[in-house]
Design a protein around this motif. Structure first.
Motif, PDB file in Angstrom:
ATOM      1  N   PRO A 171     -22.441 -26.340 -45.690  1.00 58.02           N
ATOM      2  CA  PRO A 171     -21.044 -25.994 -45.395  1.00 58.02           C
ATOM      3  C   PRO A 171     -20.949 -24.842 -44.406  1.00 58.02           C
ATOM      4  N   LEU A 172     -20.008 -24.949 -43.470  1.00 57.21           N
ATOM      5  CA  LEU A 172     -19.731 -23.843 -42.568  1.00 57.21           C
ATOM      6  C   LEU A 172     -19.276 -22.640 -43.397  1.00 57.21           C
ATOM      7  N   ALA A 173     -19.867 -21.465 -43.132  1.00 53.49           N
ATOM      8  CA  ALA A 173     -19.538 -20.257 -43.903  1.00 53.49           C
ATOM      9  C   ALA A 173     -18.254 -19.639 -43.368  1.00 53.49           C
ATOM     10  N   ILE A 174     -17.150 -20.275 -43.680  1.00 50.27           N
ATOM     11  CA  ILE A 174     -15.853 -19.883 -43.148  1.00 50.27           C
ATOM     12  C   ILE A 174     -14.990 -19.323 -44.276  1.00 50.27           C
ATOM     13  N   SER A 175     -14.245 -18.254 -44.004  1.00 54.00           N
ATOM     14  CA  SER A 175     -13.391 -17.668 -45.033  1.00 54.00           C
ATOM     15  C   SER A 175     -12.179 -18.554 -45.278  1.00 54.00           C
ATOM     16  N   GLN A 176     -11.540 -18.370 -46.424  1.00 59.14           N
ATOM     17  CA  GLN A 176     -10.347 -19.148 -46.732  1.00 59.14           C
ATOM     18  C   GLN A 176      -9.238 -18.867 -45.721  1.00 59.14           C
ATOM     19  N   ASP A 177      -9.084 -17.602 -45.331  1.00 59.77           N
ATOM     20  CA  ASP A 177      -8.044 -17.258 -44.358  1.00 59.77           C
ATOM     21  C   ASP A 177      -8.289 -17.962 -43.020  1.00 59.77           C
ATOM     22  N   THR A 178      -9.540 -17.954 -42.573  1.00 63.59           N
ATOM     23  CA  THR A 178      -9.866 -18.612 -41.308  1.00 63.59           C
ATOM     24  C   THR A 178      -9.678 -20.113 -41.420  1.00 63.59           C
ATOM     25  N   ARG A 179     -10.081 -20.692 -42.553  1.00 65.81           N
ATOM     26  CA  ARG A 179      -9.903 -22.132 -42.744  1.00 65.81           C
ATOM     27  C   ARG A 179      -8.434 -22.514 -42.685  1.00 65.81           C
ATOM     28  N   GLU A 180      -7.586 -21.729 -43.337  1.00 65.91           N
ATOM     29  CA  GLU A 180      -6.154 -22.024 -43.338  1.00 65.91           C
ATOM     30  C   GLU A 180      -5.556 -21.853 -41.946  1.00 65.91           C
ATOM     31  N   GLU A 181      -6.018 -20.830 -41.221  1.00 69.73           N
ATOM     32  CA  GLU A 181      -5.534 -20.618 -39.858  1.00 69.73           C
ATOM     33  C   GLU A 181      -5.964 -21.768 -38.951  1.00 69.73           C
ATOM     34  N   LEU A 182      -7.195 -22.211 -39.122  1.00 62.97           N
ATOM     35  CA  LEU A 182      -7.704 -23.332 -38.340  1.00 62.97           C
ATOM     36  C   LEU A 182      -6.910 -24.603 -38.650  1.00 62.97           C
ATOM     37  N   THR A 235     -16.920 -15.874 -37.886  1.00 60.04           N
ATOM     38  CA  THR A 235     -16.452 -14.487 -37.726  1.00 60.04           C
ATOM     39  C   THR A 235     -14.928 -14.401 -37.638  1.00 60.04           C
ATOM     40  N   GLY A 236     -14.245 -15.534 -37.796  1.00 59.28           N
ATOM     41  CA  GLY A 236     -12.781 -15.532 -37.794  1.00 59.28           C
ATOM     42  C   GLY A 236     -12.153 -15.499 -36.415  1.00 59.28           C
TER      43      GLY A 236
END
Length: 327
Positions: A171-182, A235-236
């Motif tokens: 899995p891509l190590a992406i934060s929840q905030d970044t995932r939602e923004e994406l 890194t967001g």
């Protein structure tokens, strides 16, 4: 009755490096995301010793080896299923030939359903590997492995395609905030063109097998863009990811004159002037869906609607290929 579904996908970076003609020599890397648009396969027991198949065509045969649909025929052969007393029906949220990996989703949903029909507990990686065996090894399609693996596993996933044909996925190590923004700022529009991925990819596959230096240099750069996209997302830096999408598209267009056309170029230029940071055609190219990262969603939506394009809204899917109904 049994119902399986597999998600369609969007590529987020590195697409094209998953073809065996490239990764067997240089190794491949890409990021893909499963979305909540699906291919469905329904299996139902019948009371006649025949195999009934319903898709865009209708087939009724007494011998599974005579099935015209190549993926269904090979899947039944792989699982040693004669198809007697069985009805197979396929459906999809979005039509094939639009760049969202429908063939891989079809294969994985079918295999999941056929394994479940025999009460097999089958890992997602096995489903993906079997789908690749059918499409690449048995049917000799000049395609890559990302569609089968992302539909089977789901999520926003990094893939490493190794020269020995093994695949590493995580899995891509992406934060929840970044995932939602994406998820909020990615916008998907249908160009109005459908096409066969095999026709576009065959040129890349042939040139790679011939050792074409220009093709290899292009794919090396695309792979590096995939790695840079991974860093940006982890890194967001989502707007930086949007700019990398634009860079990816400019390099992708160089791979074939069939990759784009004047109308698609016009749409893309209008989007960049109307709130899109970057974007690219999803899939092999030549038609299908344009994916944009938007800094101004309302403005971009107005511009695309003025050009006659419709948006397909989506969310990410984290389930992958699954059985969703069993009676």
């Amino acid at each position: 009755m049994l119902l399986a579904r597999s998600p369609l996908r969007i590529s987020l970076g590195g697409g094209g490096t998953d073809l065996p003609s490239y990764y067997r020599q240089h190794g491949g890397f890409l990021i893909a995301a499963a979305i909540n648009k699906y291919v469905y396969i329904a299996l139902q027991r019948t009371y006649v010793p025949e195999l009934i198949i319903r898709y865009s065509k209708y087939e009724r045969v007494t011998d599974a080896g005579k099935v015209q649909h190549p993926i269904i025929r090979e899947a039944l052969a792989l699982l040693e299923n004669d198809g007697r007393y069985l009805e197979i029906t396929s459906m999809a949220d979005i039509a094939a030939g639009t760049g969202l990996g429908s063939s891989g989703s079809f294969s994985t949903a079918l295999l999941k359903a056929l394994h479940a029909w025999k009460h097999h507990l089958t890992p997602a990686e096995q489903i993906a590997a079997e789908a690749c065996e059918i499409e690449i090894d048995r049917l000799k399609e000049p395609i890559g492995k990302q569609d089968q693996y992302i539909s089977a596993l789901g999520g926003i996933t990094c893939f490493e395609f190794r020269p020995d044909d093994t695949v590493k996925a995580w899995p891509l190590a992406i934060s929840q905030d970044t995932r939602e923004e994406l998820e909020d700022n990615l916008m998907l529009f249908f160009t109005g063109y459908s096409r066969s991925a095999s026709a576009i990819l065959r040129e890349q596959d042939t040139k790679s097998k011939e050792g074409d230096a220009e093709m290899f240099n292009n794919l090396h750069f695309i792979k590096d863009l995939g790695l840079r996209s991974k860093v940006a997302l982890e890194t967001g830096a989502v707007e930086e990811f949007g700019r990398l999408m634009n860079e990816h598209w400019q390099w992708k267009r160089k791979r074939s004159p069939e990759m784009s056309n004047a109308h698609i170029d016009e749409i893309y230029g209008t989007a960049l002037a109307s709130g899109a940071v970057g974007g690219k055609l999803i899939g092999a190219g030549g038609g299908g869906f344009l994916l944009f990262y938007a800094s101004d969603k309302p403005r971009l939506l107005r511009a695309m609607r003025a050009m006659g394009l419709s948006e397909v809204r989506f969310r990410f899917d984290f389930q992958g290929t699954a059985i969703v109904f069993r009676d």
